[in-house]
Design a protein around this motif. Structure first.
Motif, PDB file in Angstrom:
ATOM      1  N   GLN A 174       0.807  -1.221   0.000  1.00 45.72           N
ATOM      2  CA  GLN A 174       0.000   0.000   0.000  1.00 45.72           C
ATOM      3  C   GLN A 174       0.843   1.275   0.000  1.00 45.72           C
ATOM      4  OE1 GLN A 174      -3.114  -0.115  -0.541  1.00 45.72           O
ATOM      5  NE2 GLN A 174      -3.297  -2.326  -0.329  1.00 45.72           N
ATOM      6  N   PHE A 175       1.925   1.263   0.743  1.00 48.99           N
ATOM      7  CA  PHE A 175       2.681   2.491   0.962  1.00 48.99           C
ATOM      8  C   PHE A 175       3.763   2.684  -0.091  1.00 48.99           C
ATOM      9  CE2 PHE A 175       5.196   5.380   3.875  1.00 48.99           C
ATOM     10  CZ  PHE A 175       4.221   6.347   3.943  1.00 48.99           C
ATOM     11  N   GLN A 176       3.373   2.556  -1.351  1.00 48.82           N
ATOM     12  CA  GLN A 176       4.331   2.760  -2.435  1.00 48.82           C
ATOM     13  C   GLN A 176       4.041   4.085  -3.141  1.00 48.82           C
ATOM     14  OE1 GLN A 176       4.046  -0.737  -4.784  1.00 48.82           O
ATOM     15  NE2 GLN A 176       5.978  -1.573  -4.019  1.00 48.82           N
ATOM     16  N   PRO A 177       5.080   4.745  -3.624  1.00 46.71           N
ATOM     17  CA  PRO A 177       4.919   6.052  -4.282  1.00 46.71           C
ATOM     18  C   PRO A 177       3.774   6.074  -5.282  1.00 46.71           C
ATOM     19  CG  PRO A 177       7.236   5.491  -4.165  1.00 46.71           C
ATOM     20  CD  PRO A 177       6.488   4.303  -3.631  1.00 46.71           C
ATOM     21  N   GLU A 178       3.713   5.050  -6.142  1.00 45.08           N
ATOM     22  CA  GLU A 178       2.658   5.018  -7.149  1.00 45.08           C
ATOM     23  C   GLU A 178       1.266   5.012  -6.536  1.00 45.08           C
ATOM     24  OE1 GLU A 178       3.365   1.565  -9.401  1.00 45.08           O
ATOM     25  OE2 GLU A 178       4.873   2.459 -10.692  1.00 45.08           O
ATOM     26  N   THR A 179       1.073   4.103  -5.600  1.00 49.48           N
ATOM     27  CA  THR A 179      -0.242   3.978  -4.978  1.00 49.48           C
ATOM     28  C   THR A 179      -0.613   5.242  -4.221  1.00 49.48           C
ATOM     29  OG1 THR A 179       0.320   1.661  -4.667  1.00 49.48           O
ATOM     30  CG2 THR A 179      -1.686   2.444  -3.610  1.00 49.48           C
ATOM     31  N   ILE A 180       0.351   5.792  -3.523  1.00 43.54           N
ATOM     32  CA  ILE A 180       0.088   7.001  -2.748  1.00 43.54           C
ATOM     33  C   ILE A 180      -0.271   8.164  -3.651  1.00 43.54           C
ATOM     34  CG2 ILE A 180       1.146   8.718  -1.260  1.00 43.54           C
ATOM     35  CD1 ILE A 180       2.751   6.471  -0.020  1.00 43.54           C
ATOM     36  N   ALA A 181       0.472   8.319  -4.726  1.00 47.11           N
ATOM     37  CA  ALA A 181       0.171   9.392  -5.668  1.00 47.11           C
ATOM     38  C   ALA A 181      -1.237   9.216  -6.227  1.00 47.11           C
ATOM     39  CB  ALA A 181       1.193   9.403  -6.793  1.00 47.11           C
ATOM     40  N   ALA A 182      -1.584   7.981  -6.520  1.00 42.73           N
ATOM     41  CA  ALA A 182      -2.922   7.706  -7.033  1.00 42.73           C
ATOM     42  C   ALA A 182      -3.980   8.076  -5.996  1.00 42.73           C
ATOM     43  CB  ALA A 182      -3.049   6.235  -7.410  1.00 42.73           C
ATOM     44  N   TRP A 183      -3.756   7.677  -4.765  1.00 41.25           N
ATOM     45  CA  TRP A 183      -4.678   8.024  -3.683  1.00 41.25           C
ATOM     46  C   TRP A 183      -4.929   9.525  -3.635  1.00 41.25           C
ATOM     47  CZ3 TRP A 183      -8.069   6.089  -0.443  1.00 41.25           C
ATOM     48  CH2 TRP A 183      -8.063   4.725  -0.179  1.00 41.25           C
ATOM     49  N   LEU A 184      -3.832  10.254  -3.578  1.00 40.83           N
ATOM     50  CA  LEU A 184      -3.921  11.702  -3.469  1.00 40.83           C
ATOM     51  C   LEU A 184      -4.687  12.287  -4.643  1.00 40.83           C
ATOM     52  CD1 LEU A 184      -3.129  13.901  -1.611  1.00 40.83           C
ATOM     53  CD2 LEU A 184      -0.877  13.997  -2.676  1.00 40.83           C
ATOM     54  N   ALA A 185      -4.356  11.832  -5.834  1.00 43.62           N
ATOM     55  CA  ALA A 185      -5.019  12.334  -7.033  1.00 43.62           C
ATOM     56  C   ALA A 185      -6.521  12.032  -6.988  1.00 43.62           C
ATOM     57  CB  ALA A 185      -4.395  11.721  -8.272  1.00 43.62           C
ATOM     58  N   PHE A 186      -6.858  10.844  -6.519  1.00 42.29           N
ATOM     59  CA  PHE A 186      -8.266  10.483  -6.441  1.00 42.29           C
ATOM     60  C   PHE A 186      -8.996  11.307  -5.387  1.00 42.29           C
ATOM     61  CE2 PHE A 186      -7.205   6.371  -8.611  1.00 42.29           C
ATOM     62  CZ  PHE A 186      -8.058   6.585  -9.675  1.00 42.29           C
ATOM     63  N   TYR A 187      -8.303  11.615  -4.308  1.00 47.34           N
ATOM     64  CA  TYR A 187      -8.904  12.460  -3.283  1.00 47.34           C
ATOM     65  C   TYR A 187      -9.350  13.780  -3.882  1.00 47.34           C
ATOM     66  CZ  TYR A 187      -8.323  10.233   1.300  1.00 47.34           C
ATOM     67  OH  TYR A 187      -8.456   9.430   2.396  1.00 47.34           O
ATOM     68  N   VAL A 188      -8.461  14.354  -4.686  1.00 50.50           N
ATOM     69  CA  VAL A 188      -8.782  15.639  -5.302  1.00 50.50           C
ATOM     70  C   VAL A 188      -9.929  15.493  -6.287  1.00 50.50           C
ATOM     71  CG1 VAL A 188      -7.934  17.439  -6.835  1.00 50.50           C
ATOM     72  CG2 VAL A 188      -6.484  16.592  -5.000  1.00 50.50           C
ATOM     73  N   GLU A 189      -9.848  14.465  -7.106  1.00 48.63           N
ATOM     74  CA  GLU A 189     -10.884  14.246  -8.116  1.00 48.63           C
ATOM     75  C   GLU A 189     -12.255  14.027  -7.471  1.00 48.63           C
ATOM     76  OE1 GLU A 189     -10.274  14.711 -11.128  1.00 48.63           O
ATOM     77  OE2 GLU A 189     -12.002  13.921 -12.223  1.00 48.63           O
ATOM     78  N   ALA A 190     -12.235  13.496  -6.256  1.00 47.32           N
ATOM     79  CA  ALA A 190     -13.497  13.202  -5.568  1.00 47.32           C
ATOM     80  C   ALA A 190     -14.317  14.465  -5.331  1.00 47.32           C
ATOM     81  CB  ALA A 190     -13.222  12.501  -4.243  1.00 47.32           C
ATOM     82  N   GLN A 191     -13.639  15.606  -5.331  1.00 47.57           N
ATOM     83  CA  GLN A 191     -14.380  16.853  -5.139  1.00 47.57           C
ATOM     84  C   GLN A 191     -15.221  17.174  -6.362  1.00 47.57           C
ATOM     85  OE1 GLN A 191     -11.343  19.740  -4.054  1.00 47.57           O
ATOM     86  NE2 GLN A 191     -11.652  19.174  -1.935  1.00 47.57           N
ATOM     87  N   LYS A 192     -14.836  16.605  -7.497  1.00 51.47           N
ATOM     88  CA  LYS A 192     -15.613  16.816  -8.725  1.00 51.47           C
ATOM     89  C   LYS A 192     -16.605  15.683  -8.929  1.00 51.47           C
ATOM     90  CE  LYS A 192     -11.982  17.785 -11.545  1.00 51.47           C
ATOM     91  NZ  LYS A 192     -11.275  17.946 -12.836  1.00 51.47           N
ATOM     92  N   SER A 193     -16.089  14.454  -8.795  1.00 55.36           N
ATOM     93  CA  SER A 193     -16.897  13.292  -9.150  1.00 55.36           C
ATOM     94  C   SER A 193     -17.665  12.720  -7.959  1.00 55.36           C
ATOM     95  CB  SER A 193     -15.985  12.219  -9.739  1.00 55.36           C
ATOM     96  OG  SER A 193     -16.568  10.941  -9.579  1.00 55.36           O
ATOM     97  N   ALA A 194     -18.967  12.713  -8.084  1.00 53.88           N
ATOM     98  CA  ALA A 194     -19.813  12.191  -7.017  1.00 53.88           C
ATOM     99  C   ALA A 194     -19.592  10.687  -6.838  1.00 53.88           C
ATOM    100  CB  ALA A 194     -21.278  12.479  -7.318  1.00 53.88           C
TER     101      ALA A 194
END
Lengths: 196, 196
Positions: free
Chosen positions: B98-118
């Motif tokens: 779980q704690f890999q750069p790729e996965t973490i970056a994806a998490w963060l990006a999805f967090y932001v996108e969640a503000q747009k996508s219901a």
DNA sequence: TATTTTTTATTGACGGATCAATCAACAAAA
DNA sequence: TTTTGTTGATTGATCCGTCAATAAAAAATA
């Protein structure tokens, strides 16, 4: 009818418009036209004053950081004890000016963008280091260095984490609760040490 | 030379490619061509199997969450005490997978996108609620309900915060330090209560 | 078995939309 | 007449999503 001395006013208006646009959309995916429209000017003028879009975004982040820094200085000035200083640093991050949906959304968006933009990353690193040293300056008066360092790290992580949760409108709802949560952590950490 | 039964393989390859592309770029601003290229197919095929880009992103997030959930279940199965359950939940979030750069970056990006996508927001909310209840199920055996709730909230915030800091390659560097930080918090919280 | 037909896998090319950035041109103050 | 402020129009690039076309396996039919 061009009045002179418009530049600073336009720059400021464009930066404000950028924050509100990012805040509303929840990401940096806002067009120059959208921003310019909100500021009441054409997109060409935004380019005229800021050059490329990246620079407008960078200037916006700089502005947000500058405001936070100013708030921080102001809050720290009216403290006397080390313990007060720690609380002041925490409180500023959740003050009415900082802990608003728009600003938080912008923060989050900039965090993500920082993975792409080296300039942005440098900016955020400066802020992170300043936050850490501000916390530390209070904590070292109470805890031994190594433990103060760890508590500062945890506190900073808590602030970031609560920001994220706020952005998603999940969990901790208001600033008061967020502050209480961090203060609770600090209190257990600090009172425990002073009791030993 | 079309071999049959390609669909599940292609879907998986495309999702993996999406994660690595997002991880490398550090944002969801990746093109379908980029993703398809990494998966060794044309962008047309990606559209063929997933329809719109949103749905590929959504499927990717679902995949990440499903893996996390599976890891969590596996970790919880080998615990016996309430205290162990809490530590297991924390540990899983910082496991090698779980704690890999790729996965973490994806998490963060999805967090932001969640503000747009219901749809994305709903997905993340499910995860947040599950994390909370997993933490709570351990904590309620040790602390009174209201305090357990607060500690769970703080722990979740700490996890998110440490993820962000990891994404920026600032502060807490490795998983071990991150776990130690949270465990330290939990220990002071729990030992203090049990001493009263 | 030999054939036609259908299903599955795959892509190149393209339409259409969006958007950053430029530029020539205009207007008013100095 | 130079400087400052401002914009509409345009260009060029990017990129999503579609579609017609191709190829091979499987199924159906003769």
């Amino acid at each position: 009818m061009p009045k002179l001395g418009m530049e600073p006013l336009r720059r400021r208006a464009l930066i404000d418009a950028t924050i509100s646009a990012i805040g509303e959309r929840g990401s940096l995916d806002v067009t120059m036209s959208e921003i310019a429209g909100r500021a009441g000017v054409s997109s060409a003028l935004a380019h005229h004053y800021f050059g490329a879009k990246d620079e407008l975004l960078l200037a916006t982040m700089r502005h947000i950081l500058a405001e936070l820094t100013a708030d921080m200085r102001r809050a720290l000035r009216s403290t006397s004890t080390a313990r007060e200083r720690v609380s002041a640093v925490v409180a500023v991050n959740f003050s009415d000016i900082q802990f608003q949906p728009e600003t938080i959304a912008a923060w989050l968006a900039f965090y993500v963008e920082a993975q792409k933009s080296a300039a942005l990353r440098r900016l955020l690193k400066v802020y992170a280091r300043r936050l850490h040293s501000n916390l530390l300056s209070g904590l070292t008066g109470i805890l031994p260095r190594s433990e103060a360092d760890r508590v500062a790290e945890a506190t900073a992580a808590l602030i970031d984490g609560l920001y994220i949760r706020r952005a998603l409108k999940d969990g901790v709802p208001n600033a008061t609760t967020a502050i209480a949560l961090i203060e609770d952590y600090l209190e257990t950490k600090l009172s425990r040490r002073s009791a030993q």
